[in-house]
Design a protein around this motif. Structure first.
Motif, PDB file in Angstrom:
ATOM      1  N   LEU A  90       0.892  -1.265  -0.148  1.00  0.00           N
ATOM      2  CA  LEU A  90       0.049   0.116  -0.049  1.00  0.00           C
ATOM      3  C   LEU A  90       0.913   1.338  -0.104  1.00  0.00           C
ATOM      4  O   LEU A  90       1.596   1.426   0.956  1.00  0.00           O
ATOM      5  CB  LEU A  90      -1.016  -0.036   1.400  1.00  0.00           C
ATOM      6  CG  LEU A  90      -1.897  -1.169   1.414  1.00  0.00           C
ATOM      7  CD1 LEU A  90      -2.577  -1.176   2.862  1.00  0.00           C
ATOM      8  CD2 LEU A  90      -2.877  -1.272   0.312  1.00  0.00           C
ATOM      9  N   ALA A 151      -5.543   3.138  -1.300  1.00  0.00           N
ATOM     10  CA  ALA A 151      -5.492   2.062  -0.862  1.00  0.00           C
ATOM     11  C   ALA A 151      -6.690   1.778  -0.065  1.00  0.00           C
ATOM     12  O   ALA A 151      -6.974   0.312   0.021  1.00  0.00           O
ATOM     13  CB  ALA A 151      -4.276   2.299   0.308  1.00  0.00           C
ATOM     14  N   ASN A 167       2.296  -1.507   4.858  1.00  0.00           N
ATOM     15  CA  ASN A 167       1.782   0.010   4.467  1.00  0.00           C
ATOM     16  C   ASN A 167       2.886   1.023   4.433  1.00  0.00           C
ATOM     17  O   ASN A 167       3.715   1.103   5.278  1.00  0.00           O
ATOM     18  CB  ASN A 167       0.866   0.425   5.877  1.00  0.00           C
ATOM     19  CG  ASN A 167       0.297   1.559   5.544  1.00  0.00           C
ATOM     20  OD1 ASN A 167       0.566   2.267   4.651  1.00  0.00           O
ATOM     21  ND2 ASN A 167      -0.538   1.952   6.705  1.00  0.00           N
ATOM     22  N   CYS A 169       2.272   3.885   3.246  1.00  0.00           N
ATOM     23  CA  CYS A 169       1.378   5.282   2.557  1.00  0.00           C
ATOM     24  C   CYS A 169       1.728   6.225   3.636  1.00  0.00           C
ATOM     25  O   CYS A 169       1.560   6.070   4.972  1.00  0.00           O
ATOM     26  CB  CYS A 169      -0.204   5.248   2.631  1.00  0.00           C
ATOM     27  SG  CYS A 169      -0.684   3.750   1.330  1.00  0.00           S
ATOM     28  N   LEU A 179      -5.375   4.964   7.134  1.00  0.00           N
ATOM     29  CA  LEU A 179      -4.939   3.494   7.133  1.00  0.00           C
ATOM     30  C   LEU A 179      -4.848   2.866   8.558  1.00  0.00           C
ATOM     31  O   LEU A 179      -4.411   1.786   8.533  1.00  0.00           O
ATOM     32  CB  LEU A 179      -3.787   3.299   6.241  1.00  0.00           C
ATOM     33  CG  LEU A 179      -4.338   3.262   4.674  1.00  0.00           C
ATOM     34  CD1 LEU A 179      -3.078   3.184   3.963  1.00  0.00           C
ATOM     35  CD2 LEU A 179      -5.255   2.179   4.262  1.00  0.00           C
ATOM     36  N   SER A 180      -4.808   3.963   9.480  1.00  0.00           N
ATOM     37  CA  SER A 180      -4.724   3.267  11.037  1.00  0.00           C
ATOM     38  C   SER A 180      -6.200   3.517  11.683  1.00  0.00           C
ATOM     39  O   SER A 180      -6.098   3.034  12.824  1.00  0.00           O
ATOM     40  CB  SER A 180      -3.598   4.238  11.609  1.00  0.00           C
ATOM     41  OG  SER A 180      -2.419   4.332  11.017  1.00  0.00           O
ATOM     42  N   VAL A 188      -7.756  -4.648   6.538  1.00  0.00           N
ATOM     43  CA  VAL A 188      -6.462  -5.272   6.489  1.00  0.00           C
ATOM     44  C   VAL A 188      -6.468  -6.380   7.107  1.00  0.00           C
ATOM     45  O   VAL A 188      -5.745  -7.682   6.354  1.00  0.00           O
ATOM     46  CB  VAL A 188      -5.406  -4.346   7.210  1.00  0.00           C
ATOM     47  CG1 VAL A 188      -4.160  -5.278   7.292  1.00  0.00           C
ATOM     48  CG2 VAL A 188      -4.887  -3.345   6.609  1.00  0.00           C
ATOM     49  N   TYR A 198       0.858  -7.883   8.985  1.00  0.00           N
ATOM     50  CA  TYR A 198       0.814  -6.472   8.565  1.00  0.00           C
ATOM     51  C   TYR A 198       1.969  -5.634   9.246  1.00  0.00           C
ATOM     52  O   TYR A 198       2.171  -5.586  10.206  1.00  0.00           O
ATOM     53  CB  TYR A 198      -0.642  -5.943   9.181  1.00  0.00           C
ATOM     54  CG  TYR A 198      -1.173  -4.372   8.677  1.00  0.00           C
ATOM     55  CD1 TYR A 198      -0.670  -3.997   7.389  1.00  0.00           C
ATOM     56  CD2 TYR A 198      -1.451  -3.568   9.701  1.00  0.00           C
ATOM     57  CE1 TYR A 198      -1.313  -2.827   7.349  1.00  0.00           C
ATOM     58  CE2 TYR A 198      -1.718  -2.380   9.432  1.00  0.00           C
ATOM     59  CZ  TYR A 198      -1.572  -1.747   8.176  1.00  0.00           C
ATOM     60  OH  TYR A 198      -1.865  -0.396   7.802  1.00  0.00           O
ATOM     61  N   ILE A 200       4.106  -1.814   9.074  1.00  0.00           N
ATOM     62  CA  ILE A 200       4.109  -0.408   8.949  1.00  0.00           C
ATOM     63  C   ILE A 200       5.271  -0.062   9.467  1.00  0.00           C
ATOM     64  O   ILE A 200       5.621  -0.292  10.593  1.00  0.00           O
ATOM     65  CB  ILE A 200       2.736   0.338   9.537  1.00  0.00           C
ATOM     66  CG1 ILE A 200       2.786   1.703   9.288  1.00  0.00           C
ATOM     67  CG2 ILE A 200       2.359  -0.138  11.004  1.00  0.00           C
ATOM     68  CD1 ILE A 200       1.339   2.460   9.492  1.00  0.00           C
TER      69      ILE A 200
END
Length: 266
Positions: A90, A151, A167, A169, A179-180, A188, A198, A200
């Motif tokens: 993403l 995304a 992630n 982004c 996205l959080s 997700v 996942y 980030i």
């Protein structure tokens, strides 16, 4: 301390930067492509968006290697967890990690979601996605799939499930807030295979007043995933901001150097 400054220090940049190209009208501000050298004299190309470094590649023989340390940590995690098969990225930027994954992991297929069409154009024009296709025929073989899309919209509409979702982004130099949010994290989790991960990158201290970015994210992750781990990217002092790779999963991967999020007390 900003992401750009942290990466700058980790790359050990000592040479001045040369502007290769300017694009004044990117979706998130003016864009520059910059060439410089790291501390070992290796040539590096940087993608800068609105003053923030968003992606990078080595030049010459290192064209498919990873320049940013947190991208190298992403790969260490995926290799350790046997999760290099079906990957969703993403925030493609200049496709640094997707390019590396295709070149180094023959089993990998990568979906890249990038909202700004200019980023994908620059990945082909300046960051060797054309060379990747010439050598590995990644798009032709279906191993690399590029999606010009938001995304969150992609997560809402895809029916694919992944070994790993990465992630990348950013809005300015912070992870994209949308996205959080709870909806995004639920999406997700729904798009991951049972063993999926996942990942980030979060610029934050591990404790003290500069730990707010991690403190805000970790409880949300902990509500949705059985395991939440933090892998510091190299900070020697826990109260100083640095890159940290957060890993959320329902599996129990053994990752060297990982800190259990619950033990951080954030």
């Amino acid at each position: 301390m900003s992401l750009s400054h942290l990466i700058d220090g980790l790359l050990g940049r000592v040479a001045p930067m040369r502007v290769v190209a300017r694009y004044p009208h990117g979706m998130f501000g003016p864009v520059r492509v910059l060439d410089t050298h790291d501390v070992d004299g290796l040539p590096v190309r940087i993608l800068e968006v609105d003053g923030s470094w968003q992606s990078a590649t080595y030049l010459d023989d290192g064209w498919c290697e990873l320049a940013f340390p947190y991208h190298r940590l992403y790969d260490d995690v995926l290799v350790a967890a046997h999760a290099t098969g079906n990957v969703l990225m993403l925030g493609g930027g200049a496709c640094a990690y997707p390019k590396y994954a295709i070149a180094h992991h023959p089993e990998a297929t990568v979906d890249v979601v990038e909202v700004d069409p200019l980023m994908l154009e620059l990945a082909w024009r300046h960051f060797f996605l054309d060379r990747l296709e010439e050598r590995y025929h990644a798009q032709a073989k279906g191993r690399l799939r590029l999606h010009q899309a938001d995304a969150l919209d992609f997560l809402r509409t895809t029916d694919q499930r992944y070994d790993a979702i990465l992630n990348d982004c950013f809005q300015a130099e912070e992870p994209l807030a949308s996205l959080s949010a709870p909806e995004a994290l639920d999406l997700v989790r729904a798009r991951l295979l049972p063993h999926g991960l996942y990942l980030i990158n979060v610029v934050s201290a591990l404790k003290g007043p500069d730990s707010a970015p991690l403190a805000g994210l970790l409880p949300l992750f902990g509500e949705r995933f059985k395991t939440v781990l933090v892998l510091p990217c190299g900070a020697d002092e826990a109260d100083l901001p640095d890159n940290n790779v957060v890993v959320a999963t329902d599996a129990a991967p053994e990752l060297d150097g990982a800190l259990d999020a619950s033990a951080l007390g954030l």
